[in-house]
Motif scaffolding. Structure first.
Motif, PDB file in Angstrom:
ATOM      1  N   CYS A 137       0.506  -0.853  -0.055  1.00  0.00           N
ATOM      2  CA  CYS A 137       0.172  -0.010  -0.149  1.00  0.00           C
ATOM      3  C   CYS A 137       0.812   1.099   0.301  1.00  0.00           C
ATOM      4  O   CYS A 137       1.985   1.398   1.155  1.00  0.00           O
ATOM      5  N   PRO A 138       0.476   2.412  -0.825  1.00  0.00           N
ATOM      6  CA  PRO A 138       1.538   3.293  -0.967  1.00  0.00           C
ATOM      7  C   PRO A 138       1.106   4.472   0.037  1.00  0.00           C
ATOM      8  O   PRO A 138       1.979   5.596   0.644  1.00  0.00           O
ATOM      9  N   ASN A 139      -0.101   4.454   1.010  1.00  0.00           N
ATOM     10  CA  ASN A 139       0.118   4.898   1.622  1.00  0.00           C
ATOM     11  C   ASN A 139       1.119   5.062   3.012  1.00  0.00           C
ATOM     12  O   ASN A 139       0.914   4.233   3.546  1.00  0.00           O
ATOM     13  N   GLU A 140       1.612   6.703   3.690  1.00  0.00           N
ATOM     14  CA  GLU A 140       2.135   6.213   4.538  1.00  0.00           C
ATOM     15  C   GLU A 140       1.397   6.081   5.882  1.00  0.00           C
ATOM     16  O   GLU A 140       0.645   6.186   6.183  1.00  0.00           O
ATOM     17  N   GLY A 141       2.354   4.779   6.552  1.00  0.00           N
ATOM     18  CA  GLY A 141       1.726   4.544   7.113  1.00  0.00           C
ATOM     19  C   GLY A 141       1.003   3.417   7.646  1.00  0.00           C
ATOM     20  O   GLY A 141       1.786   2.701   8.198  1.00  0.00           O
ATOM     21  N   CYS A 142       1.247   2.398   6.109  1.00  0.00           N
ATOM     22  CA  CYS A 142       0.413   1.214   5.736  1.00  0.00           C
ATOM     23  C   CYS A 142       1.204   0.575   5.808  1.00  0.00           C
ATOM     24  O   CYS A 142       2.303   0.426   4.322  1.00  0.00           O
ATOM     25  N   THR A 143       0.713  -0.676   5.916  1.00  0.00           N
ATOM     26  CA  THR A 143       2.168  -2.358   6.064  1.00  0.00           C
ATOM     27  C   THR A 143       1.356  -2.793   5.011  1.00  0.00           C
ATOM     28  O   THR A 143       1.836  -4.383   5.297  1.00  0.00           O
ATOM     29  N   GLU A 144      -0.109  -3.329   4.707  1.00  0.00           N
ATOM     30  CA  GLU A 144      -0.186  -3.992   4.164  1.00  0.00           C
ATOM     31  C   GLU A 144      -0.003  -4.515   2.848  1.00  0.00           C
ATOM     32  O   GLU A 144       0.548  -3.000   2.254  1.00  0.00           O
ATOM     33  N   GLN A 145      -0.546  -5.228   2.206  1.00  0.00           N
ATOM     34  CA  GLN A 145       0.681  -5.547   0.697  1.00  0.00           C
ATOM     35  C   GLN A 145      -0.776  -6.050   0.459  1.00  0.00           C
ATOM     36  O   GLN A 145      -1.472  -7.523   0.971  1.00  0.00           O
ATOM     37  N   VAL A 146      -1.479  -5.793  -0.765  1.00  0.00           N
ATOM     38  CA  VAL A 146      -2.741  -6.120  -1.081  1.00  0.00           C
ATOM     39  C   VAL A 146      -2.711  -6.723  -2.689  1.00  0.00           C
ATOM     40  O   VAL A 146      -1.073  -6.161  -3.205  1.00  0.00           O
ATOM     41  N   PRO A 147      -3.333  -7.631  -3.243  1.00  0.00           N
ATOM     42  CA  PRO A 147      -3.677  -7.538  -5.170  1.00  0.00           C
ATOM     43  C   PRO A 147      -3.358  -6.763  -5.770  1.00  0.00           C
ATOM     44  O   PRO A 147      -4.166  -5.784  -5.094  1.00  0.00           O
ATOM     45  N   ARG A 148      -2.140  -6.501  -6.405  1.00  0.00           N
ATOM     46  CA  ARG A 148      -3.098  -4.953  -7.613  1.00  0.00           C
ATOM     47  C   ARG A 148      -4.080  -4.710  -7.602  1.00  0.00           C
ATOM     48  O   ARG A 148      -4.152  -3.361  -7.975  1.00  0.00           O
ATOM     49  N   GLY A 149      -5.079  -5.871  -8.567  1.00  0.00           N
ATOM     50  CA  GLY A 149      -5.870  -5.391  -9.087  1.00  0.00           C
ATOM     51  C   GLY A 149      -7.196  -4.842  -7.819  1.00  0.00           C
ATOM     52  O   GLY A 149      -8.071  -4.422  -8.156  1.00  0.00           O
ATOM     53  N   VAL A 150      -6.976  -5.091  -6.394  1.00  0.00           N
ATOM     54  CA  VAL A 150      -7.600  -4.456  -6.006  1.00  0.00           C
ATOM     55  C   VAL A 150      -7.355  -3.071  -4.589  1.00  0.00           C
ATOM     56  O   VAL A 150      -7.440  -2.705  -3.502  1.00  0.00           O
ATOM     57  N   LEU A 151      -5.596  -3.593  -5.914  1.00  0.00           N
ATOM     58  CA  LEU A 151      -4.837  -2.071  -4.412  1.00  0.00           C
ATOM     59  C   LEU A 151      -5.623  -0.738  -4.959  1.00  0.00           C
ATOM     60  O   LEU A 151      -6.023   0.237  -3.582  1.00  0.00           O
ATOM     61  N   THR A 152      -6.171  -0.213  -5.720  1.00  0.00           N
ATOM     62  CA  THR A 152      -6.958   1.123  -5.464  1.00  0.00           C
ATOM     63  C   THR A 152      -8.482   0.974  -5.326  1.00  0.00           C
ATOM     64  O   THR A 152      -8.742   2.270  -4.407  1.00  0.00           O
ATOM     65  N   GLU A 153      -9.024  -0.228  -4.883  1.00  0.00           N
ATOM     66  CA  GLU A 153     -10.172  -0.135  -3.427  1.00  0.00           C
ATOM     67  C   GLU A 153      -9.658  -0.129  -2.386  1.00  0.00           C
ATOM     68  O   GLU A 153     -10.407   0.985  -1.418  1.00  0.00           O
TER      69      GLU A 153
END
Length: 266
Positions: A137-153
């Protein structure tokens, strides 16, 4: 295939040196990557994986470049025929490398649900666009990793979302959680009320100071008027005294003359 005689085949159990090389880490491609079992001629006899960046020794045996370099770091002989090997005599087998690059492989995210297969040489290109590829996740402070297909959501719902200015134009900078409860009209009314109260306080303070200044000015005017009257009275008094002083000598002379005449007549 003409490489069949060049790739080493070790009969019986593997040599201890080969086991040590495999334990140090495979230099070739894992067999599980391929959509179909690859030809045995494409296997490295050191790591038993599919040849990666294949190189040929002067004895014509072919190995993964990484595997043979690790081998030669310990001993200077071919793993198959034991002939002495000089590192500078190794030759890259680019034609074999291109042939292996055309083999069909599965996406690295096959277990996550990706069903795409593509040539080995194109695998990196597919990975860069695969919707199942895990992305941070590109948001500062977030450490989650998500599939590219649902990254926007995910970014829209992420509590660490990138801050944005209020779309209604109030000027506030808000994160996702703040945007959900932001009511800029109410806040603007409250801010306007606070500013009005502050302005009213300033005006009242200014009026008090003006009244005080007015009273002080009137007092000064009265004192100046009194001073003027005093100076005027003092001027008149001085003038009167001067006139009396000027008149006194003449009266004295006349009195003396009349006094002398009176005495002579007696």
């Amino acid at each position: 295939m003409r490489w069949a005689l060049s790739i080493c085949r070790t009969p019986g159990s593997p040599k201890p040196e080969a086991d040590a090389a495999r334990a140090a880490g495979s230099g070739g491609y894992d067999l599980s990557l391929f959509a179909r079992p690859p030809d045995s001629n494409f296997l490295c006899s050191v790591c038993h994986g599919v040849l990666k960046r294949p190189v040929r020794l002067p004895c014509h045996h072919i190995f993964c470049k990484k595997c043979i370099l690790r081998w030669l770091a310990r001993q200077k002989t071919c793993p198959c025929c034991r002939k002495e090997v000089k590192r500078k005599k190794m030759v890259h087998v680019n034609k074999l490398r291109r042939t292996i690059g055309r083999l069909e492989v599965k996406c690295k995210n096959a277990e996550a649900g990706c069903l795409v297969t593509c040539p080995l040489a194109h695998r990196k290109g597919h990975q860069d666009s695969c919707p199942f590829e895990l992305m941070a996740c590109p948001n500062e402070g977030c450490t989650e990793q998500v599939p590219r297909g649902v990254l926007t959501e995910h970014r829209q719902q992420c509590l660490h979302g990138i801050q944005q200015r209020c779309p209604l134009g109030c000027g506030a900078t808000l994160g996702p959680a703040e945007r959900a409860r932001h009511n800029c009209y109410r806040q603007l009314r409250e801010a306007w009320g606070q500013r009005q109260e502050h302005s009213r306080t300033l005006v009242l303070c200014l009026l008090q100071r003006l009244r005080k200044l007015h009273r002080t000015t009137n007092l000064i005017h009265r004192q100046l008027a009194q001073l003027g009257d005093f100076l005027e009275d003092d001027t008149l008094l001085m003038s009167t005294r001067q006139e009396e002083a000027e008149a006194t000598p003449e009266n004295s002379i006349e009195a003396e003359v009349w006094g002398g005449q009176s005495q002579s007549g007696v």
